[in-house]
Scaffold this motif. Structure first.
Motif, PDB file in Angstrom:
ATOM      1  N   LEU A   2     -29.419  46.813 125.624  1.00 21.45           N
ATOM      2  CA  LEU A   2     -29.670  47.983 126.438  1.00 21.45           C
ATOM      3  C   LEU A   2     -28.767  48.019 127.658  1.00 21.45           C
ATOM      4  CD1 LEU A   2     -32.562  47.740 128.833  1.00 21.45           C
ATOM      5  CD2 LEU A   2     -32.419  45.954 127.149  1.00 21.45           C
ATOM      6  N   LEU A   3     -28.587  49.232 128.163  1.00 20.58           N
ATOM      7  CA  LEU A   3     -27.872  49.436 129.415  1.00 20.58           C
ATOM      8  C   LEU A   3     -28.902  49.584 130.512  1.00 20.58           C
ATOM      9  CD1 LEU A   3     -25.050  52.072 128.785  1.00 20.58           C
ATOM     10  CD2 LEU A   3     -24.817  49.622 129.081  1.00 20.58           C
ATOM     11  N   VAL A   4     -28.656  48.923 131.631  1.00 23.13           N
ATOM     12  CA  VAL A   4     -29.513  49.061 132.799  1.00 23.13           C
ATOM     13  C   VAL A   4     -28.626  49.381 133.994  1.00 23.13           C
ATOM     14  CG1 VAL A   4     -31.302  47.512 131.901  1.00 23.13           C
ATOM     15  CG2 VAL A   4     -29.474  46.586 133.327  1.00 23.13           C
ATOM     16  N   PRO A   5     -29.152  50.106 134.962  1.00 19.82           N
ATOM     17  CA  PRO A   5     -28.339  50.401 136.138  1.00 19.82           C
ATOM     18  C   PRO A   5     -27.871  49.108 136.822  1.00 19.82           C
ATOM     19  CG  PRO A   5     -30.273  51.804 136.098  1.00 19.82           C
ATOM     20  CD  PRO A   5     -30.458  50.775 135.007  1.00 19.82           C
ATOM     21  N   PRO A  52     -22.573  52.948 137.459  1.00 23.08           N
ATOM     22  CA  PRO A  52     -22.333  51.636 136.848  1.00 23.08           C
ATOM     23  C   PRO A  52     -23.553  51.118 136.080  1.00 23.08           C
ATOM     24  CG  PRO A  52     -22.942  51.344 139.124  1.00 23.08           C
ATOM     25  CD  PRO A  52     -22.956  52.837 138.864  1.00 23.08           C
ATOM     26  N   PHE A  53     -23.259  50.356 135.024  1.00 20.13           N
ATOM     27  CA  PHE A  53     -24.319  49.782 134.194  1.00 20.13           C
ATOM     28  C   PHE A  53     -23.997  48.339 133.822  1.00 20.13           C
ATOM     29  CE2 PHE A  53     -24.228  54.311 133.332  1.00 20.13           C
ATOM     30  CZ  PHE A  53     -25.558  54.673 133.427  1.00 20.13           C
ATOM     31  N   LEU A  54     -25.047  47.558 133.670  1.00 22.11           N
ATOM     32  CA  LEU A  54     -24.938  46.248 133.029  1.00 22.11           C
ATOM     33  C   LEU A  54     -25.397  46.412 131.596  1.00 22.11           C
ATOM     34  CD1 LEU A  54     -26.412  43.539 135.442  1.00 22.11           C
ATOM     35  CD2 LEU A  54     -24.042  43.807 134.714  1.00 22.11           C
ATOM     36  N   PHE A  55     -24.789  45.671 130.710  1.00 26.06           N
ATOM     37  CA  PHE A  55     -25.203  45.638 129.312  1.00 26.06           C
ATOM     38  C   PHE A  55     -25.939  44.329 129.106  1.00 26.06           C
ATOM     39  CE2 PHE A  55     -23.953  44.507 124.840  1.00 26.06           C
ATOM     40  CZ  PHE A  55     -24.737  45.457 124.212  1.00 26.06           C
ATOM     41  N   ARG A  56     -27.161  44.423 128.633  1.00 37.09           N
ATOM     42  CA  ARG A  56     -27.996  43.229 128.426  1.00 37.09           C
ATOM     43  C   ARG A  56     -28.223  42.999 126.938  1.00 37.09           C
ATOM     44  NH1 ARG A  56     -29.978  40.895 132.763  1.00 37.09           N
ATOM     45  NH2 ARG A  56     -29.983  42.031 134.728  1.00 37.09           N
ATOM     46  N   GLN A  57     -28.137  41.740 126.566  1.00 36.60           N
ATOM     47  CA  GLN A  57     -28.395  41.294 125.195  1.00 36.60           C
ATOM     48  C   GLN A  57     -29.412  40.168 125.304  1.00 36.60           C
ATOM     49  OE1 GLN A  57     -27.591  42.293 122.241  1.00 36.60           O
ATOM     50  NE2 GLN A  57     -28.150  40.537 121.062  1.00 36.60           N
ATOM     51  N   GLN A  58     -30.574  40.367 124.711  1.00 37.21           N
ATOM     52  CA  GLN A  58     -31.658  39.386 124.767  1.00 37.21           C
ATOM     53  C   GLN A  58     -31.964  38.983 126.213  1.00 37.21           C
ATOM     54  OE1 GLN A  58     -30.331  36.327 122.050  1.00 37.21           O
ATOM     55  NE2 GLN A  58     -31.058  37.485 120.287  1.00 37.21           N
ATOM     56  N   GLY A  59     -32.001  39.986 127.095  1.00 42.98           N
ATOM     57  CA  GLY A  59     -32.349  39.770 128.491  1.00 42.98           C
ATOM     58  C   GLY A  59     -31.233  39.256 129.382  1.00 42.98           C
ATOM     59  N   ALA A  61     -27.415  39.449 130.996  1.00 44.14           N
ATOM     60  CA  ALA A  61     -26.313  40.369 131.273  1.00 44.14           C
ATOM     61  C   ALA A  61     -25.051  39.816 130.632  1.00 44.14           C
ATOM     62  CB  ALA A  61     -26.126  40.523 132.776  1.00 44.14           C
ATOM     63  N   VAL A  62     -24.445  40.606 129.746  1.00 43.96           N
ATOM     64  CA  VAL A  62     -23.233  40.161 129.043  1.00 43.96           C
ATOM     65  C   VAL A  62     -22.082  41.145 129.181  1.00 43.96           C
ATOM     66  CG1 VAL A  62     -24.494  38.740 127.379  1.00 43.96           C
ATOM     67  CG2 VAL A  62     -23.975  41.122 126.814  1.00 43.96           C
ATOM     68  N   VAL A  80     -14.642  48.657 131.465  1.00 38.79           N
ATOM     69  CA  VAL A  80     -15.462  48.169 130.356  1.00 38.79           C
ATOM     70  C   VAL A  80     -15.177  46.677 130.171  1.00 38.79           C
ATOM     71  CG1 VAL A  80     -15.927  48.430 127.893  1.00 38.79           C
ATOM     72  CG2 VAL A  80     -15.364  50.441 129.280  1.00 38.79           C
ATOM     73  N   LEU A  81     -16.232  45.873 130.154  1.00 41.22           N
ATOM     74  CA  LEU A  81     -16.040  44.425 130.082  1.00 41.22           C
ATOM     75  C   LEU A  81     -17.191  43.750 129.351  1.00 41.22           C
ATOM     76  CD1 LEU A  81     -14.552  41.811 131.124  1.00 41.22           C
ATOM     77  CD2 LEU A  81     -16.087  41.927 133.084  1.00 41.22           C
ATOM     78  N   ILE A  82     -16.861  42.967 128.331  1.00 45.78           N
ATOM     79  CA  ILE A  82     -17.805  42.006 127.777  1.00 45.78           C
ATOM     80  C   ILE A  82     -17.422  40.692 128.446  1.00 45.78           C
ATOM     81  CG2 ILE A  82     -18.557  40.757 125.714  1.00 45.78           C
ATOM     82  CD1 ILE A  82     -19.616  43.628 125.869  1.00 45.78           C
ATOM     83  N   ALA A  83     -18.389  40.079 129.113  1.00 45.10           N
ATOM     84  CA  ALA A  83     -18.111  39.033 130.096  1.00 45.10           C
ATOM     85  C   ALA A  83     -17.512  37.745 129.546  1.00 45.10           C
ATOM     86  CB  ALA A  83     -19.373  38.724 130.882  1.00 45.10           C
TER      87      ALA A  83
END
Length: 159
Positions: A2-5, A52-59, A61-62, A80-83
């Motif tokens: 999910l995307l979160v602010p 801006p958004f953070l992308f979360r995978q299984q809780g 931030a990635v 755009v960045l996958i960390a």
């Protein structure tokens, strides 16, 4: 997924995700000096057109992504960045961009989402192409980084 602010408290983590000047420029172009600082992030996020958004995978931030309002009918995907290197290659970039597109196109007046990507970032170019972005040949430009010329591609997706 999910995307979160993105919150101000997330800025140190974002700064840690950018390990060197080359990655900083690949990610953000000339918008940020390296090393990126919390103060630079705060100044950038203070702009009213930046979402801006953070992308979360299984809780966890990635990733990070921005929607930048260009006009009443257009957003631009930016920064755009996958960390982590070990998080790449799992389809998360495509998932994150898809979620950002959903957010953008939730607004009835938005007809276009555009982006700029360095041609050397072939994984990102392939991701955007797979998601239906079209290359705008006439808007191709170049940028200089450490005495290298990088080709900057413009792409767009219409509703």
């Amino acid at each position: 997924m999910l995307l979160v602010p993105f919150e101000a408290a997330d800025a140190p983590q974002l700064c840690d995700w950018i390990p060197n000047a080359r990655d900083n420029y690949l990610w953000g172009g000339p918008a940020f000096e390296f090393p990126i600082t919390v103060e630079q992030v705060a100044a950038h996020l203070a702009k009213p057109e930046v979402r801006p958004f953070l992308f979360r995978q299984q809780g966890e931030a990635v990733g990070y992504i921005e929607l930048y309002r260009v006009s009443a009918t257009e957003y631009r995907l930016c920064r755009v960045l996958i960390a982590a290197e070990n998080s790449r290659g799992q389809g998360w970039g495509k998932a994150m961009v898809s979620l950002a597109l959903d957010v953008a196109f939730e607004e009835p007046k938005i007809t276009t989402v555009s982006l700029a990507v360095f041609e050397r970032n072939q994984i990102a170019v392939a991701c955007y192409t797979a998601l239906g972005f079209d290359l705008l040949q006439e808007e191709t430009k170049t940028r200089e980084f450490q005495e290298e010329t990088w080709t900057l591609l413009r792409m767009q997706k219409r509703r």
